[in-house]
Write an enzyme that holds these catalytic residues in place. Structure first.
Site, mmCIF file in Angstrom:
data_model
loop_
_atom_site.group_PDB
_atom_site.id
_atom_site.type_symbol
_atom_site.label_atom_id
_atom_site.label_comp_id
_atom_site.label_asym_id
_atom_site.label_seq_id
_atom_site.Cartn_x
_atom_site.Cartn_y
_atom_site.Cartn_z
ATOM 1 N N SER A 148 -24.490 12.508 98.352
ATOM 2 C CA SER A 148 -25.118 11.499 99.215
ATOM 3 C C SER A 148 -26.037 12.205 100.204
ATOM 4 O O SER A 148 -25.794 13.369 100.565
ATOM 5 C CB SER A 148 -24.040 10.745 99.994
ATOM 6 O OG SER A 148 -24.606 10.020 101.073
ATOM 7 N N TYR A 163 -16.625 11.630 104.967
ATOM 8 C CA TYR A 163 -17.457 11.338 103.787
ATOM 9 C C TYR A 163 -18.565 12.375 103.637
ATOM 10 O O TYR A 163 -18.779 12.932 102.550
ATOM 11 C CB TYR A 163 -18.040 9.931 103.946
ATOM 12 C CG TYR A 163 -18.936 9.459 102.817
ATOM 13 C CD1 TYR A 163 -18.403 9.016 101.608
ATOM 14 C CD2 TYR A 163 -20.325 9.416 102.974
ATOM 15 C CE1 TYR A 163 -19.218 8.556 100.579
ATOM 16 C CE2 TYR A 163 -21.150 8.955 101.962
ATOM 17 C CZ TYR A 163 -20.600 8.523 100.770
ATOM 18 O OH TYR A 163 -21.416 8.062 99.756
HETATM 19 N N1 NAD Z 1 -24.296 2.723 97.769
HETATM 20 C C1 NAD Z 1 -24.825 3.714 98.490
HETATM 21 O O1 NAD Z 1 -25.591 3.504 99.446
HETATM 22 C C2 NAD Z 1 -24.526 5.148 98.120
HETATM 23 C C3 NAD Z 1 -25.344 6.163 98.646
HETATM 24 C C4 NAD Z 1 -25.071 7.488 98.323
HETATM 25 C C5 NAD Z 1 -24.004 7.792 97.497
HETATM 26 N N2 NAD Z 1 -23.222 6.781 97.008
HETATM 27 C C6 NAD Z 1 -22.100 7.168 96.140
HETATM 28 O O2 NAD Z 1 -22.279 6.571 94.869
HETATM 29 C C7 NAD Z 1 -21.005 6.325 94.272
HETATM 30 C C8 NAD Z 1 -20.909 4.871 93.844
HETATM 31 O O3 NAD Z 1 -21.106 4.074 94.984
HETATM 32 P P1 NAD Z 1 -21.208 2.489 94.902
HETATM 33 O O4 NAD Z 1 -22.123 2.103 95.988
HETATM 34 O O5 NAD Z 1 -21.446 2.041 93.523
HETATM 35 O O6 NAD Z 1 -19.702 2.127 95.362
HETATM 36 P P2 NAD Z 1 -18.757 0.905 94.973
HETATM 37 O O7 NAD Z 1 -17.728 0.845 96.053
HETATM 38 O O8 NAD Z 1 -19.563 -0.296 94.668
HETATM 39 O O9 NAD Z 1 -18.072 1.422 93.617
HETATM 40 C C9 NAD Z 1 -17.189 2.516 93.625
HETATM 41 C C10 NAD Z 1 -16.254 2.397 92.432
HETATM 42 O O10 NAD Z 1 -15.388 3.541 92.432
HETATM 43 C C11 NAD Z 1 -14.081 3.096 92.124
HETATM 44 N N3 NAD Z 1 -13.092 4.020 92.653
HETATM 45 C C12 NAD Z 1 -12.783 4.246 93.954
HETATM 46 N N4 NAD Z 1 -11.787 5.128 94.041
HETATM 47 C C13 NAD Z 1 -11.460 5.484 92.774
HETATM 48 C C14 NAD Z 1 -10.497 6.357 92.226
HETATM 49 N N5 NAD Z 1 -9.647 7.035 92.999
HETATM 50 N N6 NAD Z 1 -10.440 6.489 90.880
HETATM 51 C C15 NAD Z 1 -11.277 5.782 90.075
HETATM 52 N N7 NAD Z 1 -12.189 4.923 90.550
HETATM 53 C C16 NAD Z 1 -12.288 4.779 91.887
HETATM 54 C C17 NAD Z 1 -13.986 1.726 92.773
HETATM 55 O O11 NAD Z 1 -12.918 0.949 92.210
HETATM 56 C C18 NAD Z 1 -15.360 1.154 92.496
HETATM 57 O O12 NAD Z 1 -15.405 0.470 91.259
HETATM 58 C C19 NAD Z 1 -19.966 6.755 95.299
HETATM 59 O O13 NAD Z 1 -19.564 8.081 95.022
HETATM 60 C C20 NAD Z 1 -20.734 6.702 96.603
HETATM 61 O O14 NAD Z 1 -20.179 7.542 97.579
HETATM 62 C C21 NAD Z 1 -23.462 5.481 97.283
#
Ligand code: NAD
Length: 257
Positions: A148, A163
């Site tokens: 991120s 985080y």
């Molecule tokens: N959305 C953003 O702005 C953003 C920005 C930078 C990085 N990210 C990263 O991208 C990735 C996806 O983010 P997103 O926005 O789609 O999040 P989200 O919360 O929509 O989806 C995350 C998914 O991960 C699953 N999950 C959580 N813990 C878990 C575990 N222990 N084992 C298996 N599955 C698990 C959840 O059930 C969920 O389906 C994450 O790593 C997040 O940190 C997101």
């Protein structure tokens, strides 16, 4: 740009459970591109339903299962189930499952800190380790890790200390493993998205914070999930074979390195 496809291989994608999440969108993109899919999530029902949908819509083999990426026994059980499912050789592992830490620093607990690291960092380690032997045996591999922009400049929302620290660890993991795997031809890269329009962002944010974030982005908008999945698709392709150990700043220009 036309991106050529490798022969059919399996992409193992974690974090596919959320309806509007990056993991699910990535599974759709890869299935559309002809990859067989292993979709994993804490929410096993969602992962199984997604697999059925991908097979129906794109005609590719797909397998969905519950996993806690932070739990070694859970990851190893899924690895064995995948081996028994008789899918094409694993050619990519996408470590997308992640959780954030929406509490101010002084309210954090060691339990929260450890869980943030367990899912974001240990999960990336365990899932990569579980499927790496298949990629080495198959002679093709792409490890794609979700970091991120918070790792590079701290979070845009309060409470991002655990985080941001965990996502910075993902970058160290990416670089070290890229060096170690270089001789195998398997590449390891990380994405550092800025704000992506998914439900993870509802934690600890406000309309004012979101407006300030968008104002700080030269391209003037949050990323869509497609901005991220198209980069994953390229990095998983044969054309990206000379990129390894990189940090891909898919952030609309909010941070340059
Ligand atoms: N959305 C953003 O702005 C953003 C920005 C930078 C990085 N990210 C990263 O991208 C990735 C996806 O983010 P997103 O926005 O789609 O999040 P989200 O919360 O929509 O989806 C995350 C998914 O991960 C699953 N999950 C959580 N813990 C878990 C575990 N222990 N084992 C298996 N599955 C698990 C959840 O059930 C969920 O389906 C994450 O790593 C997040 O940190 C997101």
């Amino acid at each position: 740009m036309t991106i050529s496809r490798p022969p059919q291989r399996t992409a193992v994608i974690t974090g596919v459970g959320a309806e509007r999440g990056i993991g699910r969108a990535t599974a759709h993109r890869f299935a559309r591109d002809g990859w067989a899919i292993v979709g994993l999530d804490l929410d096993g029902d969602a992962a199984e339903k997604l697999a059925a949908e991908l097979t129906e819509r794109y005609g590719v083999p797909a397998f969905g299962a519950a996993v806690d990426v932070a739990d070694e026994a859970s990851v190893l059980a899924v690895r064995d189930a995948v081996a028994a499912a008789n899918l094409p050789t694993v050619g990519a592992v996408l470590n997308i499952a992640g959780i954030t830490s929406p509490v101010p620093f002084l309210d954090t607990t060691v339990e929260l800190w450890n869980r943030i690291f367990a899912v974001n960092v240990t999960g990336t380690y365990l899932v990569t380790k579980a499927f790496l032997p298949d990629m080495i045996a198959g002679g093709y591999g792409r490890v794609l890790n979700m970091s991120s922009v918070s790792a590079q400049q701290g979070g845009g929302v309060f409470g991002k200390t655990p985080y941001s620290s965990a996502k910075a660890a993902v970058l160290g993991f990416t670089k070290a493993l890229a060096r170690e795997l270089g001789p195998t031809g398997i590449t390891v890269n990380a994405l550092t998205p800025g704000a992506v329009d998914t439900d993870i962002r509802v934690h600890g944010t406000t309309p004012e914070i979101e407006e300030a974030i968008v104002k700080s982005i030269p391209l003037g908008r949050q990323a869509s999930v497609d901005d991220v999945t198209s980069l994953f698709a390229f990095l998983a392709s044969e054309e990206a074979g000379y990129l390894t150990g990189t940090t891909q700043n898919v952030n609309g220009g909010s941070y340059f390195s």
